[in-house]
Design an enzyme around this catalytic site. Structure first.
Site, PDB file in Angstrom:
ATOM      1  N   LYS A 122      27.062  25.318  45.526  1.00 17.72           N
ATOM      2  CA  LYS A 122      27.548  26.521  46.591  1.00 17.72           C
ATOM      3  C   LYS A 122      27.945  25.785  47.782  1.00 17.72           C
ATOM      4  CE  LYS A 122      25.733  29.990  44.017  1.00 17.72           C
ATOM      5  NZ  LYS A 122      25.288  29.263  42.736  1.00 17.72           N
ATOM      6  N   LYS A 158      23.746  35.097  47.442  1.00 15.78           N
ATOM      7  CA  LYS A 158      23.307  34.335  46.410  1.00 15.78           C
ATOM      8  C   LYS A 158      22.104  33.130  46.677  1.00 15.78           C
ATOM      9  CE  LYS A 158      28.217  34.446  45.219  1.00 15.78           C
ATOM     10  NZ  LYS A 158      29.289  33.344  44.891  1.00 15.78           N
ATOM     11  N   ARG A 208      37.956  30.879  36.307  1.00 15.25           N
ATOM     12  CA  ARG A 208      37.379  29.616  36.068  1.00 15.25           C
ATOM     13  C   ARG A 208      38.502  28.632  35.833  1.00 15.25           C
ATOM     14  NH1 ARG A 208      32.670  27.090  34.439  1.00 15.25           N
ATOM     15  NH2 ARG A 208      31.863  28.198  36.128  1.00 15.25           N
ATOM     16  N   ARG A 222      37.548  35.881  33.858  1.00 15.40           N
ATOM     17  CA  ARG A 222      36.116  36.279  33.423  1.00 15.40           C
ATOM     18  C   ARG A 222      36.054  37.625  34.244  1.00 15.40           C
ATOM     19  NH1 ARG A 222      32.392  31.443  34.988  1.00 15.40           N
ATOM     20  NH2 ARG A 222      33.032  31.942  37.352  1.00 15.40           N
ATOM     21  N   ARG A 230      28.758  40.856  38.706  1.00 15.70           N
ATOM     22  CA  ARG A 230      28.895  39.357  38.467  1.00 15.70           C
ATOM     23  C   ARG A 230      29.984  39.154  37.346  1.00 15.70           C
ATOM     24  NH1 ARG A 230      22.943  38.385  36.493  1.00 15.70           N
ATOM     25  NH2 ARG A 230      23.470  40.336  35.655  1.00 15.70           N
ATOM     26  N   ASP A 270      35.697  28.127  40.804  1.00 15.07           N
ATOM     27  CA  ASP A 270      35.427  29.445  40.609  1.00 15.07           C
ATOM     28  C   ASP A 270      36.092  30.040  41.671  1.00 15.07           C
ATOM     29  OD1 ASP A 270      33.853  29.174  38.345  1.00 15.07           O
ATOM     30  OD2 ASP A 270      31.978  29.781  39.286  1.00 15.07           O
ATOM     31  N   GLU A 278      32.992  28.599  44.099  1.00 14.94           N
ATOM     32  CA  GLU A 278      31.945  27.639  43.711  1.00 14.94           C
ATOM     33  C   GLU A 278      32.740  26.507  43.212  1.00 14.94           C
ATOM     34  OE1 GLU A 278      28.520  28.730  41.509  1.00 14.94           O
ATOM     35  OE2 GLU A 278      28.484  30.837  42.660  1.00 14.94           O
ATOM     36  N   ASN A 280      31.767  23.894  40.422  1.00 15.18           N
ATOM     37  CA  ASN A 280      30.829  23.638  39.231  1.00 15.18           C
ATOM     38  C   ASN A 280      30.817  22.148  38.880  1.00 15.18           C
ATOM     39  OD1 ASN A 280      29.409  26.319  38.453  1.00 15.18           O
ATOM     40  ND2 ASN A 280      31.578  26.704  39.078  1.00 15.18           N
TER      41      ASN A 280
END
Length: 312
Positions: A122, A158, A208, A222, A230, A270, A278, A280
């Site tokens: 994050k 979050k 993603r 997604r 979400r 993301d 984000e 990842n």
């Protein structure tokens, strides 16, 4: 070549979804030897790092994963070590990265253990804040709710160490639970949280984008369920093929090389509405979903790991 996958137990892999499964399958197809161990199986004597390993093979038909006889491997004698332990990034995960720091100059480790340790998924996005939605990290309830007011009264909150959509909640000033939500996630003001301006484009989907050595392999969309905020696959998000917009291409072209430069070679970005949400780095997923519409597997991944070819 010989690859070691430091990860969770092989029986936890989903053969039709797990990226680690796809990596092992692709490496096998190229004739490479794959080894498996759990993080607790690493040990070091001085600067030399070893692992109690077992050979691992995978198959698209049951049994999907099989382990060989126990052995001990010296990591500096391998060709690559894949850190594929699932989040959360906890104390044990941090110790794993410190052990691998001892050997990363002698064997390719993906991703670089120091970079993983530094890159909270994050907080690291703030290094590229020009591409982010308006975002605040804080623990004070009044400050957090004032920020929600500033961004229009609606936001997303979050936990900083969550994964797979865990703990991600809508935060609206019109909700009588708003103060309680903040108190729960901040543990009454003791824990930092991330609050971001709500992005209406999330109803269309969360992209993603998978990067290898700073360059995009592709993206998946997604799409969240109608009854959920979400879009994470783990939380029930539906996967659809997608492409990058010109704005997203510019974002990736700016961010990708900077990630690769610090050893974050395989990364999942993301994006929502052309905004970076984000970064990842611990165990990015999505490569099977990316490849499935094109009826291809990521078999070329192993070609780029040989010492003679550098870290391409």
């Amino acid at each position: 070549m010989r690859f070691l996958f430091v990860m969770d137990p092989v029986e936890k892999m989903l053969p039709d979804k797990d990226t680690s499964f796809a990596f092992i399958r692709g490496a096998m197809a190229l004739g490479h030897e794959c080894l498996h161990c759990l993080p607790k199986d690493l040990f070091n004597e001085g600067p030399e790092v070893f692992a109690a390993v077992r050979g691992v093979t995978v198959s698209d038909t049951p049994p999907h994963a099989s382990l060989g006889q126990p052995a001990v491997a010296e990591l500096s004698q391998l060709d690559a070590v894949f850190i594929r332990k699932d989040p959360p990034f906890d104390g044990a995960y941090a110790h794993l990265t410190r052990q691998l720091d001892l050997v990363k100059d002698r064997v390719l480790v993906l991703n670089d253990p120091s970079a993983i340790r530094d890159a909270n998924e994050k907080l690291y996005a703030f290094r590229f804040s020009e591409f982010m939605p308006r975002s605040l990290v804080a623990s004070d309830r009044a400050r957090l709710l004032a920020f929600v007011s500033q961004v229009g009264g609606r936001a997303v909150i979050k936990p900083l160490d969550g994964a797979g959509g865990a703990g991600v909640l809508a935060l609206s000033l019109e909700d009588q639970n708003a103060r309680s939500i903040v108190d729960i996630l901040t543990e009454e003001g003791k824990t930092l949280v991330l609050v971001q301006e709500y992005q209406p484009a999330v109803r269309i989907g969360d992209k993603r984008v998978l990067l290898l050595d700073g360059r995009p392999l592709g993206a998946i969309l997604r799409v969240p369920r109608k009854d959920d905020l979400r879009a994470n696959i783990h939380a029930g998000g539906k996967v659809e093929p997608t492409t990058l917009t010109p704005g997203e291409q510019r974002l990736v072209a700016s961010v990708g090389p900077k990630l690769a430069a610090v050893g974050l070679y395989f990364v999942g970005l993301d994006l929502i509405g052309e905004k970076l949400i984000e970064v990842n780095v611990t165990s990015p997923t999505g490569i099977q979903e990316l490849g499935r519409p094109h009826r291809r597997r990521p078999r070329a991944f192993g070609h780029s790991l040989g010492r003679s070819e550098g870290r391409e």
